[in-house]
Design a protein around this motif. Structure first.
Motif, PDB file in Angstrom:
ATOM      1  N   UNK A 173      -3.470  -7.245  -1.889  1.00  0.00           N
ATOM      2  CA  UNK A 173      -2.225  -6.483  -2.079  1.00  0.00           C
ATOM      3  C   UNK A 173      -2.296  -5.566  -3.299  1.00  0.00           C
ATOM      4  N   UNK A 174      -2.817  -6.049  -4.400  1.00  0.00           N
ATOM      5  CA  UNK A 174      -2.876  -5.209  -5.597  1.00  0.00           C
ATOM      6  C   UNK A 174      -4.035  -4.220  -5.545  1.00  0.00           C
ATOM      7  N   UNK A 175      -5.107  -4.593  -4.859  1.00  0.00           N
ATOM      8  CA  UNK A 175      -6.242  -3.672  -4.741  1.00  0.00           C
ATOM      9  C   UNK A 175      -5.952  -2.516  -3.788  1.00  0.00           C
ATOM     10  N   UNK A 176      -4.999  -2.718  -2.887  1.00  0.00           N
ATOM     11  CA  UNK A 176      -4.637  -1.686  -1.913  1.00  0.00           C
ATOM     12  C   UNK A 176      -3.140  -1.408  -1.980  1.00  0.00           C
ATOM     13  N   UNK A 177      -2.629  -1.324  -3.196  1.00  0.00           N
ATOM     14  CA  UNK A 177      -1.190  -1.140  -3.412  1.00  0.00           C
ATOM     15  C   UNK A 177      -0.679   0.153  -2.784  1.00  0.00           C
ATOM     16  N   UNK A 178      -1.495   1.197  -2.747  1.00  0.00           N
ATOM     17  CA  UNK A 178      -1.028   2.458  -2.157  1.00  0.00           C
ATOM     18  C   UNK A 178      -0.775   2.301  -0.660  1.00  0.00           C
ATOM     19  N   UNK A 179      -1.607   1.528   0.039  1.00  0.00           N
ATOM     20  CA  UNK A 179      -1.367   1.267   1.463  1.00  0.00           C
ATOM     21  C   UNK A 179      -0.107   0.434   1.663  1.00  0.00           C
ATOM     22  N   UNK A 180       0.108  -0.521   0.771  1.00  0.00           N
ATOM     23  CA  UNK A 180       1.314  -1.343   0.842  1.00  0.00           C
ATOM     24  C   UNK A 180       2.554  -0.485   0.611  1.00  0.00           C
ATOM     25  N   UNK A 181       2.494   0.416  -0.346  1.00  0.00           N
ATOM     26  CA  UNK A 181       3.634   1.313  -0.613  1.00  0.00           C
ATOM     27  C   UNK A 181       3.974   2.160   0.603  1.00  0.00           C
ATOM     28  N   UNK A 182       2.951   2.706   1.241  1.00  0.00           N
ATOM     29  CA  UNK A 182       3.175   3.551   2.424  1.00  0.00           C
ATOM     30  C   UNK A 182       3.821   2.733   3.536  1.00  0.00           C
ATOM     31  N   UNK A 183       3.294   1.540   3.805  1.00  0.00           N
ATOM     32  CA  UNK A 183       3.869   0.681   4.846  1.00  0.00           C
ATOM     33  C   UNK A 183       5.321   0.343   4.519  1.00  0.00           C
ATOM     34  N   UNK A 184       5.581  -0.012   3.274  1.00  0.00           N
ATOM     35  CA  UNK A 184       6.915  -0.391   2.816  1.00  0.00           C
ATOM     36  C   UNK A 184       7.888   0.775   3.005  1.00  0.00           C
ATOM     37  N   UNK A 206       4.979  -7.419  -6.706  1.00  0.00           N
ATOM     38  CA  UNK A 206       3.768  -7.555  -5.900  1.00  0.00           C
ATOM     39  C   UNK A 206       2.735  -8.290  -6.744  1.00  0.00           C
ATOM     40  N   UNK A 207       2.344  -9.435  -6.262  1.00  0.00           N
ATOM     41  CA  UNK A 207       1.320 -10.247  -6.904  1.00  0.00           C
ATOM     42  C   UNK A 207       0.030 -10.104  -6.106  1.00  0.00           C
ATOM     43  N   UNK A 208      -1.083 -10.582  -6.612  1.00  0.00           N
ATOM     44  CA  UNK A 208      -2.343 -10.378  -5.887  1.00  0.00           C
ATOM     45  C   UNK A 208      -2.332 -10.857  -4.437  1.00  0.00           C
ATOM     46  N   UNK A 209      -1.607 -11.936  -4.147  1.00  0.00           N
ATOM     47  CA  UNK A 209      -1.678 -12.471  -2.787  1.00  0.00           C
ATOM     48  C   UNK A 209      -0.322 -12.706  -2.122  1.00  0.00           C
ATOM     49  N   UNK A 210       0.766 -12.257  -2.735  1.00  0.00           N
ATOM     50  CA  UNK A 210       2.064 -12.351  -2.070  1.00  0.00           C
ATOM     51  C   UNK A 210       3.081 -11.440  -2.761  1.00  0.00           C
ATOM     52  N   UNK A 211       4.249 -11.333  -2.138  1.00  0.00           N
ATOM     53  CA  UNK A 211       5.298 -10.422  -2.604  1.00  0.00           C
ATOM     54  C   UNK A 211       6.610 -11.175  -2.719  1.00  0.00           C
ATOM     55  N   UNK A 212       7.388 -10.827  -3.743  1.00  0.00           N
ATOM     56  CA  UNK A 212       8.780 -11.270  -3.850  1.00  0.00           C
ATOM     57  C   UNK A 212       9.636 -10.005  -3.810  1.00  0.00           C
ATOM     58  N   UNK A 213      10.746 -10.056  -3.090  1.00  0.00           N
ATOM     59  CA  UNK A 213      11.618  -8.885  -3.026  1.00  0.00           C
ATOM     60  C   UNK A 213      13.069  -9.313  -2.939  1.00  0.00           C
ATOM     61  N   UNK A 214      13.915  -8.490  -3.522  1.00  0.00           N
ATOM     62  CA  UNK A 214      15.363  -8.645  -3.384  1.00  0.00           C
ATOM     63  C   UNK A 214      15.851  -7.360  -2.728  1.00  0.00           C
ATOM     64  N   UNK A 215      16.434  -7.514  -1.562  1.00  0.00           N
ATOM     65  CA  UNK A 215      16.909  -6.384  -0.784  1.00  0.00           C
ATOM     66  C   UNK A 215      18.410  -6.484  -0.558  1.00  0.00           C
ATOM     67  N   UNK A 216      19.018  -5.320  -0.381  1.00  0.00           N
ATOM     68  CA  UNK A 216      20.375  -5.231   0.136  1.00  0.00           C
ATOM     69  C   UNK A 216      20.274  -4.492   1.467  1.00  0.00           C
ATOM     70  N   UNK A 217      20.686  -5.162   2.528  1.00  0.00           N
ATOM     71  CA  UNK A 217      20.647  -4.563   3.860  1.00  0.00           C
ATOM     72  C   UNK A 217      21.991  -3.926   4.175  1.00  0.00           C
ATOM     73  N   UNK A 218      22.000  -3.001   5.134  1.00  0.00           N
ATOM     74  CA  UNK A 218      23.269  -2.374   5.516  1.00  0.00           C
ATOM     75  C   UNK A 218      24.263  -3.428   6.038  1.00  0.00           C
ATOM     76  N   UNK A 219      25.547  -3.128   5.960  1.00  0.00           N
ATOM     77  CA  UNK A 219      26.546  -4.050   6.517  1.00  0.00           C
ATOM     78  C   UNK A 219      26.241  -4.327   7.994  1.00  0.00           C
ATOM     79  N   UNK A 220      26.489  -5.539   8.411  1.00  0.00           N
ATOM     80  CA  UNK A 220      26.273  -5.963   9.801  1.00  0.00           C
ATOM     81  C   UNK A 220      24.814  -5.887  10.245  1.00  0.00           C
ATOM     82  N   UNK A 221      23.899  -5.946   9.301  1.00  0.00           N
ATOM     83  CA  UNK A 221      22.467  -5.955   9.622  1.00  0.00           C
ATOM     84  C   UNK A 221      21.799  -6.980   8.717  1.00  0.00           C
TER      85      UNK A 221
END
Length: 94
Positions: free
Chosen positions: A4-15, A31-46
């Motif tokens: 993930x960290x070695x190919x962060x640009x590919x991860x950014x594009x996918x994201x 983004x850690x070497x082998x996993x990701x933590x994220x906090x998202x806000x999704x649209x209402x009713x999704x």
């Protein structure tokens, strides 16, 4: 794995591709070497976190060959051996 960290640009594009197709606000991401933590806000009713994560994983993984030593179960599911199968979703209410 440091994929993930070695190919962060590919991860950014996918994201960003997934974020354009299925909007969500990124409150925080780590983004850690082998996993990701994220906090998202999704649209209402999704509340479809699963779709978004699946697409991010799929788009990122498409750039890499299948691992040679995958279990039969992972082979049946066409997995590449990059991601764990499940993610852990927690709802933050306030």
């Amino acid at each position: 794995s440091r994929l993930l960290v070695e190919h962060i640009s590919l991860l950014r594009v996918a994201y960003m591709d997934v974020q354009k197709q299925y909007p969500f606000e990124t409150v925080a991401v780590c983004v850690l070497p082998n996993h990701i933590h994220a906090i998202w806000t999704l649209p209402p009713d999704d509340a479809d976190y699963s779709l978004r994560w699946r697409l991010i994983k799929t788009k990122f993984s498409a750039h890499f060959p299948h691992a040679e030593n995958l279990s039969a179960s992972k082979q049946r599911r066409h997995e590449r051996g990059i991601w764990q199968r499940r993610f852990y979703e927690h709802t933050v209410r306030d």
